[in-house]
Write a protein that holds these residues in place. Structure first.
Motif, short mmCIF file in Angstrom:
data_model
loop_
_atom_site.label_atom_id
_atom_site.label_comp_id
_atom_site.label_asym_id
_atom_site.label_seq_id
_atom_site.Cartn_x
_atom_site.Cartn_y
_atom_site.Cartn_z
N VAL A 182 0.83 -1.20 0.00
CA VAL A 182 0.00 0.00 0.00
C VAL A 182 0.87 1.25 0.00
CG1 VAL A 182 -1.70 1.32 1.34
CG2 VAL A 182 -1.95 -1.16 1.11
N MET A 183 1.96 1.23 0.77
CA MET A 183 2.87 2.38 0.82
C MET A 183 3.43 2.70 -0.57
SD MET A 183 3.24 3.52 4.05
CE MET A 183 1.47 3.29 4.14
N MET A 184 3.82 1.65 -1.29
CA MET A 184 4.37 1.85 -2.63
C MET A 184 3.35 2.42 -3.59
SD MET A 184 7.09 -1.08 -3.68
CE MET A 184 5.88 -2.41 -3.67
N GLU A 185 2.14 1.86 -3.55
CA GLU A 185 1.11 2.30 -4.48
C GLU A 185 0.68 3.74 -4.23
OE1 GLU A 185 -2.16 -0.42 -4.94
OE2 GLU A 185 -0.85 -2.14 -4.65
N THR A 186 0.61 4.12 -2.96
CA THR A 186 0.15 5.47 -2.63
C THR A 186 1.27 6.49 -2.68
OG1 THR A 186 0.48 5.01 -0.28
CG2 THR A 186 -1.72 4.62 -1.18
N GLY A 187 2.52 6.05 -2.46
CA GLY A 187 3.65 6.97 -2.41
C GLY A 187 4.04 7.35 -1.00
N PHE A 188 3.39 6.78 0.02
CA PHE A 188 3.73 7.10 1.40
C PHE A 188 5.10 6.54 1.81
CE2 PHE A 188 -0.93 7.72 2.13
CZ PHE A 188 -0.84 9.05 2.53
N ASN A 189 5.62 5.58 1.03
CA ASN A 189 6.96 5.07 1.35
C ASN A 189 8.03 6.14 1.23
OD1 ASN A 189 6.32 4.85 -1.51
ND2 ASN A 189 8.35 3.93 -1.75
N ARG A 190 7.71 7.26 0.56
CA ARG A 190 8.67 8.36 0.45
C ARG A 190 8.57 9.37 1.59
NH1 ARG A 190 6.08 8.63 -4.65
NH2 ARG A 190 5.30 10.70 -4.07
N THR A 191 7.58 9.22 2.45
CA THR A 191 7.33 10.21 3.51
C THR A 191 7.80 9.70 4.86
OG1 THR A 191 5.12 9.36 4.07
CG2 THR A 191 5.26 10.92 2.22
N GLU A 192 8.06 10.63 5.77
CA GLU A 192 8.43 10.23 7.13
C GLU A 192 7.25 9.55 7.82
OE1 GLU A 192 7.23 11.69 10.11
OE2 GLU A 192 5.85 13.07 9.14
N PHE A 193 6.03 9.89 7.44
CA PHE A 193 4.84 9.25 7.96
C PHE A 193 4.83 7.77 7.61
CE2 PHE A 193 0.27 8.17 7.12
CZ PHE A 193 -0.18 8.21 8.43
N GLY A 194 5.06 7.45 6.33
CA GLY A 194 5.09 6.05 5.90
C GLY A 194 6.24 5.29 6.50
N LYS A 195 7.40 5.91 6.60
CA LYS A 195 8.56 5.23 7.19
C LYS A 195 8.32 4.93 8.67
CE LYS A 195 11.68 7.61 3.99
NZ LYS A 195 12.05 6.49 3.14
N GLY A 196 7.58 5.81 9.34
CA GLY A 196 7.23 5.55 10.73
C GLY A 196 6.31 4.35 10.86
N ILE A 197 5.33 4.24 9.96
CA ILE A 197 4.42 3.10 9.97
C ILE A 197 5.19 1.80 9.74
CG2 ILE A 197 2.47 1.99 8.81
CD1 ILE A 197 1.34 4.73 8.23
N LEU A 198 6.12 1.81 8.77
CA LEU A 198 6.91 0.60 8.48
C LEU A 198 7.77 0.22 9.68
CD1 LEU A 198 7.97 1.34 4.79
CD2 LEU A 198 6.35 -0.38 5.58
N GLY A 199 8.35 1.20 10.35
CA GLY A 199 9.14 0.92 11.54
C GLY A 199 8.30 0.31 12.65
N SER A 200 7.09 0.83 12.84
CA SER A 200 6.19 0.27 13.85
C SER A 200 5.77 -1.15 13.50
CB SER A 200 4.95 1.16 13.98
OG SER A 200 5.29 2.47 14.39
N CYS A 201 5.55 -1.40 12.20
CA CYS A 201 5.21 -2.76 11.75
C CYS A 201 6.32 -3.74 12.13
CB CYS A 201 5.00 -2.79 10.25
SG CYS A 201 3.47 -2.01 9.69
N PHE A 202 7.56 -3.33 11.94
CA PHE A 202 8.67 -4.22 12.25
C PHE A 202 8.72 -4.56 13.73
CE2 PHE A 202 13.11 -4.61 13.71
CZ PHE A 202 13.39 -5.84 13.15
N ILE A 203 8.58 -3.55 14.60
CA ILE A 203 8.60 -3.80 16.04
C ILE A 203 7.44 -4.72 16.42
CG2 ILE A 203 8.40 -2.74 18.31
CD1 ILE A 203 11.03 -2.15 16.93
N ASN A 204 6.26 -4.48 15.85
CA ASN A 204 5.09 -5.31 16.11
C ASN A 204 5.38 -6.77 15.75
OD1 ASN A 204 1.55 -4.76 15.60
ND2 ASN A 204 2.56 -6.68 16.00
N ASP A 205 5.87 -7.02 14.53
CA ASP A 205 6.11 -8.39 14.09
C ASP A 205 7.28 -9.03 14.80
OD1 ASP A 205 3.95 -8.39 12.44
OD2 ASP A 205 5.06 -8.03 10.60
N LEU A 206 8.25 -8.22 15.23
CA LEU A 206 9.35 -8.76 16.03
C LEU A 206 8.81 -9.32 17.34
CD1 LEU A 206 12.40 -9.17 16.30
CD2 LEU A 206 12.54 -6.90 17.33
N GLY A 207 7.85 -8.62 17.95
CA GLY A 207 7.21 -9.13 19.16
C GLY A 207 6.50 -10.44 18.91
N THR A 208 5.85 -10.56 17.74
CA THR A 208 5.15 -11.79 17.38
C THR A 208 6.13 -12.97 17.25
OG1 THR A 208 3.41 -10.59 16.21
CG2 THR A 208 3.71 -12.90 15.64
N VAL A 209 7.25 -12.72 16.55
CA VAL A 209 8.24 -13.78 16.36
C VAL A 209 8.82 -14.23 17.70
CG1 VAL A 209 10.49 -14.32 15.37
CG2 VAL A 209 8.82 -13.07 14.02
#
Length: 400
Positions: A139-166
């Motif tokens: 979704v980030m790629m399609e919308t262009g949010f991967n270029r924003t600090e907002f999108g990078k923050g979401i991706l960083g939060s996703c990683f921490i979330n999934d790291l907790g799951t693992v």
């Protein structure tokens, strides 16, 4: 070999149909591919044609897993180290809450509400605690949010979330053996050496030898992925770390990143998302739809009510808050992996597995559609375009 080419033709036909449908509906291609996979499996099975997809064959599973691994690498490579450091508190708090709220909430729901046993309930909490890095990044790629600090923050939060799951899956169910130690030591060593070796390889060979950097990155991804699987972990975890380690250099070479995305989204990820849809058993869901709806509601509600107050502390705009919260409510990769782990180790029954996978996949679709229709913070995209437009002319390289 003939059967493989026939099956590949069907998969790619479904991928093209999904792309056309996604363009018409103006929603994420990843979500459409999941839904098309569900419909394809459901309509072909009564006619005895499911063998044409060959969804459980080794080659399809390999391509699907490769898509998840490379897409996860690209998500990690999009992270700007400076942005992540400046948003460390945000991604840590949001990521941890995004894991803990559904992990505890859904485990309690399964145990007290659905009457599942202890192991099945904890496995339910693990499977529904995830955030889908694959869906969010697509979704980030399609919308262009991967270029924003907002999108990078979401991706960083996703990683921490999934790291907790693992970590939770490993602590609760996976044995800690010498293989785990070997995997950790080898991964740390590889990640420490990777930036230096990649810079040297790029400087001496990248612009003379055909796509050597792509081959090098794929070698590292598959090598660490194989080691992760051997140790009882999952191949996508080291892929994200490799992306983070190479984020600085990768982000600067826009042309190379664009070509790698083309390979991934154009060929690999359709197998992943379409196959995820084929895992859903509609007959099992129709036999007891309330269990599926309770699990889906439990995951989304625990994510939303757990995350929104904390995200509000970091984002002032209402659309930004809801978009952030809803994307963090998605699930797919680690959710289906956790559910399959539970089934293969006898922690859940086949019926419980079907309900979990269906809830995980539905959580990838429902929150993202709502976010895409009602809460896209388009003002951030305008600001990002204004900032990067002057640099695009000089952003290309000539690597083969």
């Amino acid at each position: 070999m003939e059967s493989v080419f026939i099956a590949a033709t069907f998969w790619l036909a479904l991928a093209i149909a999904s792309a056309l449908l996604a363009s018409s509906l103006r929603i994420s291609i990843a979500l459409v591919e999941i839904c098309v996979g569900v419909l394809a499996a459901t309509t072909m099975e009564p006619f005895g044609m499911e063998h044409l997809l060959d969804a459980n064959s080794e080659w399809v599973r390999f391509l699907a897993a490769s898509g998840a691994v490379v897409l996860t690498f690209l998500a990690g490579a999009e992270l700007d180290p400076e942005v992540v450091r400046s948003k460390l508190t945000e991604v840590s708090v949001v990521g941890l809450i995004g894991f803990m709220a559904p992990f505890l909430g859904c485990a309690a729901l399964a145990y007290y509400g659905l009457g599942w046993n202890v192991n099945a309930s904890w496995l339910c909490g693990v499977a529904l605690s995830t955030t889908s890095m694959a869906v969010v990044y697509a979704v980030m790629m399609e919308t262009g949010f991967n270029r924003t600090e907002f999108g990078k923050g979401i991706l960083g939060s996703c990683f921490i979330n999934d790291l907790g799951t693992v970590i939770a899956l490993g602590v609760l169910f996976a044995p800690f053996t010498y293989r785990t130690i070997v995997f950790i030591v080898a991964s740390v060593a590889a990640l420490l050496l990777l930036p230096v070796t990649t810079r040297w390889l790029t400087a001496h060979y990248a612009y003379r030898t055909a796509a050597i950097r792509t081959k090098w990155v794929m070698l590292i991804l598959f090598g660490l992925g194989a080691l992760a699987l051997w140790s009882g972990s999952e191949a996508v975890l080291p892929a994200y770390l490799v992306g983070m380690v190479l984020a600085g250099g990768a982000a600067r070479d826009v042309h190379w990143m664009r070509r790698l995305r083309t390979l991934t989204v154009g060929f690999l990820t359709p197998f992943y998302f379409l196959r995820a849809g084929t895992l859903v058993s509609l007959p099992a869901l129709l036999s007891a739809p309330m269990i599926f709806l309770v699990l889906l509601a439990g995951k989304v509600a625990s994510k939303v009510f757990g995350l929104y107050p904390f995200i509000s502390a970091f984002r002032e705009d209402a659309k930004e808050r809801w978009y952030y919260t809803l994307l963090m409510s998605t699930g797919l990769t680690f959710g289906t992996i956790s559910a399959l782990y539970g089934l293969s180790h006898g922690l859940v029954t086949k019926e419980q597995y079907s309900f979990l996978v269906a809830a995980v996949i539905a959580s990838a679709v429902v929150p993202t559609i709502i976010a895409s229709i009602y809460f896209v913070p388009r003002h951030l995209l305008v600001q990002a375009d204004d900032r990067i437009r002057p640099r695009r002319l000089n952003g290309l390289s000539d690597e083969g």
